[in-house]
Scaffold this motif. Structure first.
Motif, PDB file in Angstrom:
ATOM      1  N   LYS A 166      55.828  36.414  51.756  1.00 17.27           N
ATOM      2  CA  LYS A 166      57.075  35.688  51.940  1.00 17.27           C
ATOM      3  C   LYS A 166      56.951  34.480  52.854  1.00 17.27           C
ATOM      4  CE  LYS A 166      58.331  38.786  55.709  1.00 17.27           C
ATOM      5  NZ  LYS A 166      57.916  37.832  56.745  1.00 17.27           N
ATOM      6  N   ARG A 167      55.846  34.352  53.590  1.00 17.60           N
ATOM      7  CA  ARG A 167      55.714  33.254  54.541  1.00 17.60           C
ATOM      8  C   ARG A 167      54.784  32.155  54.037  1.00 17.60           C
ATOM      9  NH1 ARG A 167      54.820  35.476  60.544  1.00 17.60           N
ATOM     10  NH2 ARG A 167      55.604  33.398  61.057  1.00 17.60           N
ATOM     11  N   VAL A 168      54.483  32.150  52.738  1.00 14.64           N
ATOM     12  CA  VAL A 168      53.616  31.118  52.201  1.00 14.64           C
ATOM     13  C   VAL A 168      54.300  29.763  52.298  1.00 14.64           C
ATOM     14  CG1 VAL A 168      52.471  30.257  50.136  1.00 14.64           C
ATOM     15  CG2 VAL A 168      52.474  32.696  50.614  1.00 14.64           C
ATOM     16  N   PRO A 169      53.643  28.757  52.867  1.00 11.00           N
ATOM     17  CA  PRO A 169      54.263  27.422  52.900  1.00 11.00           C
ATOM     18  C   PRO A 169      53.904  26.651  51.640  1.00 11.00           C
ATOM     19  CG  PRO A 169      52.263  27.423  54.216  1.00 11.00           C
ATOM     20  CD  PRO A 169      52.426  28.823  53.669  1.00 11.00           C
ATOM     21  N   PRO A 170      54.753  25.761  51.148  1.00 16.18           N
ATOM     22  CA  PRO A 170      56.141  25.621  51.560  1.00 16.18           C
ATOM     23  C   PRO A 170      57.044  26.493  50.700  1.00 16.18           C
ATOM     24  CG  PRO A 170      55.564  23.846  50.078  1.00 16.18           C
ATOM     25  CD  PRO A 170      54.331  24.701  50.204  1.00 16.18           C
ATOM     26  N   GLY A 171      58.226  26.802  51.169  1.00 14.34           N
ATOM     27  CA  GLY A 171      59.238  27.419  50.325  1.00 14.34           C
ATOM     28  C   GLY A 171      59.310  28.919  50.340  1.00 14.34           C
ATOM     29  N   ASN A 172      58.357  29.624  51.031  1.00 13.17           N
ATOM     30  CA  ASN A 172      58.423  31.095  51.096  1.00 13.17           C
ATOM     31  C   ASN A 172      58.619  31.716  49.717  1.00 13.17           C
ATOM     32  OD1 ASN A 172      58.334  30.681  53.891  1.00 13.17           O
ATOM     33  ND2 ASN A 172      60.556  30.600  54.035  1.00 13.17           N
ATOM     34  N   ILE A 173      57.731  31.390  48.802  1.00 12.28           N
ATOM     35  CA  ILE A 173      57.946  31.783  47.411  1.00 12.28           C
ATOM     36  C   ILE A 173      57.216  33.049  47.005  1.00 12.28           C
ATOM     37  CG2 ILE A 173      58.551  29.505  46.550  1.00 12.28           C
ATOM     38  CD1 ILE A 173      55.672  29.049  45.834  1.00 12.28           C
ATOM     39  N   GLY A 174      56.426  33.637  47.909  1.00 18.21           N
ATOM     40  CA  GLY A 174      55.847  34.930  47.609  1.00 18.21           C
ATOM     41  C   GLY A 174      56.809  36.033  48.028  1.00 18.21           C
ATOM     42  N   VAL A 175      56.363  37.279  47.979  1.00 12.78           N
ATOM     43  CA  VAL A 175      57.213  38.393  48.388  1.00 12.78           C
ATOM     44  C   VAL A 175      56.445  39.320  49.320  1.00 12.78           C
ATOM     45  CG1 VAL A 175      58.653  38.342  46.321  1.00 12.78           C
ATOM     46  CG2 VAL A 175      56.609  39.759  46.342  1.00 12.78           C
ATOM     47  N   GLY A 232      60.481  30.915  62.183  1.00  9.06           N
ATOM     48  CA  GLY A 232      60.243  29.477  62.128  1.00  9.06           C
ATOM     49  C   GLY A 232      60.410  28.936  60.737  1.00  9.06           C
ATOM     50  N   VAL A 233      59.874  27.748  60.511  1.00  7.30           N
ATOM     51  CA  VAL A 233      60.030  27.098  59.207  1.00  7.30           C
ATOM     52  C   VAL A 233      59.323  27.875  58.104  1.00  7.30           C
ATOM     53  CG1 VAL A 233      60.334  24.803  60.187  1.00  7.30           C
ATOM     54  CG2 VAL A 233      58.028  25.626  59.699  1.00  7.30           C
ATOM     55  N   ASP A 234      58.332  28.683  58.488  1.00  4.37           N
ATOM     56  CA  ASP A 234      57.618  29.468  57.482  1.00  4.37           C
ATOM     57  C   ASP A 234      58.173  30.888  57.362  1.00  4.37           C
ATOM     58  OD1 ASP A 234      56.756  30.317  59.929  1.00  4.37           O
ATOM     59  OD2 ASP A 234      54.623  30.401  59.405  1.00  4.37           O
ATOM     60  N   GLY A 235      59.338  31.139  57.947  1.00  6.07           N
ATOM     61  CA  GLY A 235      59.973  32.438  57.779  1.00  6.07           C
ATOM     62  C   GLY A 235      59.850  33.325  58.999  1.00  6.07           C
ATOM     63  N   ASP A 236      60.324  34.555  58.854  1.00  3.89           N
ATOM     64  CA  ASP A 236      60.319  35.522  59.954  1.00  3.89           C
ATOM     65  C   ASP A 236      58.942  36.137  60.142  1.00  3.89           C
ATOM     66  OD1 ASP A 236      63.031  35.120  60.259  1.00  3.89           O
ATOM     67  OD2 ASP A 236      63.589  36.849  59.018  1.00  3.89           O
ATOM     68  N   GLY A 237      58.630  36.454  61.394  1.00  6.29           N
ATOM     69  CA  GLY A 237      57.442  37.236  61.666  1.00  6.29           C
ATOM     70  C   GLY A 237      57.552  38.608  61.017  1.00  6.29           C
ATOM     71  N   ASP A 238      56.412  39.274  60.824  1.00  7.47           N
ATOM     72  CA  ASP A 238      56.417  40.544  60.103  1.00  7.47           C
ATOM     73  C   ASP A 238      57.236  41.614  60.811  1.00  7.47           C
ATOM     74  OD1 ASP A 238      54.872  39.375  58.184  1.00  7.47           O
ATOM     75  OD2 ASP A 238      53.001  40.350  58.765  1.00  7.47           O
ATOM     76  N   GLY A 239      57.186  41.659  62.142  1.00  6.27           N
ATOM     77  CA  GLY A 239      57.981  42.633  62.874  1.00  6.27           C
ATOM     78  C   GLY A 239      59.462  42.356  62.742  1.00  6.27           C
ATOM     79  N   LEU A 240      59.843  41.085  62.875  1.00  2.00           N
ATOM     80  CA  LEU A 240      61.249  40.706  62.727  1.00  2.00           C
ATOM     81  C   LEU A 240      61.749  41.028  61.325  1.00  2.00           C
ATOM     82  CD1 LEU A 240      63.832  39.322  63.690  1.00  2.00           C
ATOM     83  CD2 LEU A 240      62.784  37.106  63.129  1.00  2.00           C
ATOM     84  N   ALA A 241      60.945  40.734  60.311  1.00  2.00           N
ATOM     85  CA  ALA A 241      61.347  41.022  58.931  1.00  2.00           C
ATOM     86  C   ALA A 241      61.526  42.518  58.707  1.00  2.00           C
ATOM     87  CB  ALA A 241      60.314  40.457  57.957  1.00  2.00           C
ATOM     88  N   ALA A 242      60.592  43.330  59.253  1.00  2.00           N
ATOM     89  CA  ALA A 242      60.696  44.785  59.097  1.00  2.00           C
ATOM     90  C   ALA A 242      61.945  45.312  59.802  1.00  2.00           C
ATOM     91  CB  ALA A 242      59.442  45.455  59.650  1.00  2.00           C
ATOM     92  N   ALA A 243      62.263  44.757  60.970  1.00  2.00           N
ATOM     93  CA  ALA A 243      63.450  45.201  61.709  1.00  2.00           C
ATOM     94  C   ALA A 243      64.729  44.851  60.957  1.00  2.00           C
ATOM     95  CB  ALA A 243      63.457  44.580  63.105  1.00  2.00           C
ATOM     96  N   LYS A 244      64.816  43.628  60.465  1.00  2.00           N
ATOM     97  CA  LYS A 244      65.999  43.214  59.712  1.00  2.00           C
ATOM     98  C   LYS A 244      66.210  44.093  58.490  1.00  2.00           C
ATOM     99  CE  LYS A 244      66.273  38.248  60.808  1.00  2.00           C
ATOM    100  NZ  LYS A 244      66.163  36.882  60.198  1.00  2.00           N
ATOM    101  N   LYS A 245      65.124  44.501  57.864  1.00  2.00           N
ATOM    102  CA  LYS A 245      65.205  45.285  56.629  1.00  2.00           C
ATOM    103  C   LYS A 245      65.919  46.611  56.850  1.00  2.00           C
ATOM    104  CE  LYS A 245      62.191  46.365  52.726  1.00  2.00           C
ATOM    105  NZ  LYS A 245      61.256  47.460  52.558  1.00  2.00           N
ATOM    106  N   VAL A 246      65.804  47.156  58.066  1.00  2.00           N
ATOM    107  CA  VAL A 246      66.459  48.433  58.366  1.00  2.00           C
ATOM    108  C   VAL A 246      67.698  48.244  59.229  1.00  2.00           C
ATOM    109  CG1 VAL A 246      64.341  49.770  58.081  1.00  2.00           C
ATOM    110  CG2 VAL A 246      64.910  48.856  60.343  1.00  2.00           C
ATOM    111  N   GLY A 247      68.187  47.014  59.317  1.00  2.00           N
ATOM    112  CA  GLY A 247      69.464  46.753  59.965  1.00  2.00           C
ATOM    113  C   GLY A 247      69.424  46.519  61.452  1.00  2.00           C
ATOM    114  N   LEU A 248      68.260  46.212  62.015  1.00  2.00           N
ATOM    115  CA  LEU A 248      68.142  45.963  63.444  1.00  2.00           C
ATOM    116  C   LEU A 248      68.108  44.463  63.711  1.00  2.00           C
ATOM    117  CD1 LEU A 248      65.423  48.629  64.321  1.00  2.00           C
ATOM    118  CD2 LEU A 248      67.912  48.838  64.548  1.00  2.00           C
TER     119      LEU A 248
END
Length: 463
Positions: free
Chosen positions: A164-173, A374-390
């Motif tokens: 998900k953090r591939v530049p530009p555009g975060n087009i992976g998953v 940042g411009v390339d998306g959320d860090g992996d920890g932040l993304a994992a936390a958001k996914k579970v509502g934190l």
């Protein structure tokens, strides 16, 4: 490592490591295609034919237009097909939207006595296979002048092909792998065979969209690992009973700590390295890197003198397999000695005296990389936390790199009354339930009973 390390040539290119680290996605693809392309009127070797087969499958699973990446929906970097039972109104709660598909016609030998054929379904692993086929390395190759830099380039390239953090555009998953590994062994003629691999990654694994797809992938990778090893090291039941690195209990079973076998970066490297007899495994070497050095901008400069800071020791699962197979853990690179830094003034983390095996060293916590946005998306920890509502997660302490460097305790939602633990390999998050607060969890971890008496609950995706 010295401040100006000597780097060997790789794949016939004296400056490969410094140059290749800077490659864009298009340059990576062009470089790969050039490895098997012959002049007009020429004829491919068997190795070039294998490289082409690997590359063509790899391209179908990467950004931006890989056909097996784009379909079936939702997008995924795993080769998959729809599960017809998913759309049934009375489907099983353990159902998955997909069945894993695979290619089983790619033959590789690695360090083994003879070539074998196993299943492949993920571009990160296929990229490792492609680079491994291009071996062997020269006799003078070692950890410091070759293999650590090869693994660093592999890590950087993985950040270009998906996620998900591939530049530009975060087009992976999904997240890119949390660990990268190379295993190698010297032949009698001096040349060195090697195999690269990464931890499991390549999908957002959103339960509301794909059900238990994540568990299906994990099970398939475990089954691949168990049945492909030349030495019988695992039983079918070991999927549910992998070593508990933190020796904690959960209300939902042993689904978190120590992660299930088959998640680790060592999965494919061990398949192509562990021989059937223990005495042949004593001369196998390896190293693993965590990805904090990844550079996501255009043409980043490679700093080889910094890479050893990202070496991580084998996790509990891999340490057990190393011992059981007759390999020596002393042959697997340990992080260089380092004096931990004191917490910086104003630092958000508050742990000043972590339990044994943990650290609050700001360099290892790497708050910006794991918890920043940042411009390339959320860090992996932040993304994992958001996914579970934190929200507003703050990293507090991490398993140190001498102990595997693969778990992270953090707080969230502006309070330390609750504490959470993030598995950096599987990206699962658990909430501590007994005790609950950060202070009490850390205190309990320092007692005689310690981690064994902690309880936690696996968190699921928010609706």
């Amino acid at each position: 490592m010295s401040s100006t390390p000597v780097l060997l040539e790789a794949f016939g290119d004296e400056g490969f490591f410094r140059t290749a680290f800077r490659y864009s996605l298009d340059e990576i693809k062009d470089w790969m295609k050039a490895r098997y392309t012959v002049q007009q009127g020429g004829e491919q070797t068997d190795v070039q034919k294998l490289l082409q087969n690997v590359c063509e499958r790899f391209l179908t699973l990467i950004i931006p237009q890989g056909e097996n990446f784009l379909a079936p929906l939702p997008k995924s970097h795993f080769f998959r097909k729809d599960d017809p039972d998913w759309k049934k109104p009375d489907r099983d709660p353990k159902a998955s939207a997909f069945n894993l598909d695979s290619w089983k016609d790619l033959t590789f030998q690695g360090v083994l006595e003879e070539a074998i054929t196993v299943a492949w379904w993920n571009p990160y692993d296929l990229l490792g296979l492609f680079l491994s086929i291009l071996g062997p390395a020269k006799a003078e190759a070692d950890k410091d002048n070759y293999f650590i830099h090869l693994t660093a380039v592999y890590t950087q390239w993985c950040s270009r092909i998906g996620g998900k953090r591939v530049p530009p555009g975060n087009i992976g998953v999904g997240e890119t792998p949390g660990a990268y590994q190379v295993t190698w062994k010297q032949r009698q003629n001096g040349e060195i065979d090697f195999c690269l691999g990464s931890s499991l990654a390549g999908d957002a694994f959103i339960e509301s969209e794909t059900g238990q797809w994540k568990m299906r992938v994990r099970r398939a990778r475990f089954d691949l690992f168990r049945t492909s090893l030349r030495m019988q090291l695992l039983k079918e039941s070991d999927f549910e009973s992998s070593p508990k690195q933190l020796e904690m209990s959960t209300k939902e079973g042993a689904t978190f700590e120590g992660q299930m076998y088959g998640n680790c970066a060592e999965t494919y490297p061990f398949i192509f390295s562990i021989l059937s007899a223990k005495e042949g495994n004593a001369s196998i070497y390896g190293l693993s890197l965590k990805p904090g050095f990844i550079k996501r901008g255009t043409a980043p400069v490679y700093k080889p003198e910094k890479i050893s800071d990202f070496i991580r020791a084998p996790c509990a699962n891999c340490s057990g397999l190393i011992e059981a197979s007759g390999m020596s853990e002393t042959n697997f690179a340990s992080p260089p000695p380092k004096q931990p830094k004191p917490p910086a003034e104003g630092m958000k983390a508050t742990i000043s005296n972590p339990p044994d095996g943990w650290t609050a060293d700001p360099d290892e916590l790497d708050q910006d990389y794991y918890w920043g946005s940042g411009v390339d998306g959320d860090g992996d920890g932040l993304a994992a936390a958001k996914k579970v509502g934190l929200s507003n997660p703050i990293g507090q302490m991490i398993v140190d790199r001498y102990t595997g460097g693969d778990k992270y305790i953090f707080t969230a939602n502006g309070t330390q009354d609750k504490a959470y633990i993030w598995n950096m390999i599987t990206h699962d998050i658990c909430e501590f339930t007994k005790p609950k607060s950060l202070t009490d969890v850390v205190a309990q971890m320092k007692t005689v009973e310690g981690k064994k008496s902690l309880e936690m609950e696996l968190l699921h995706d928010v609706a």
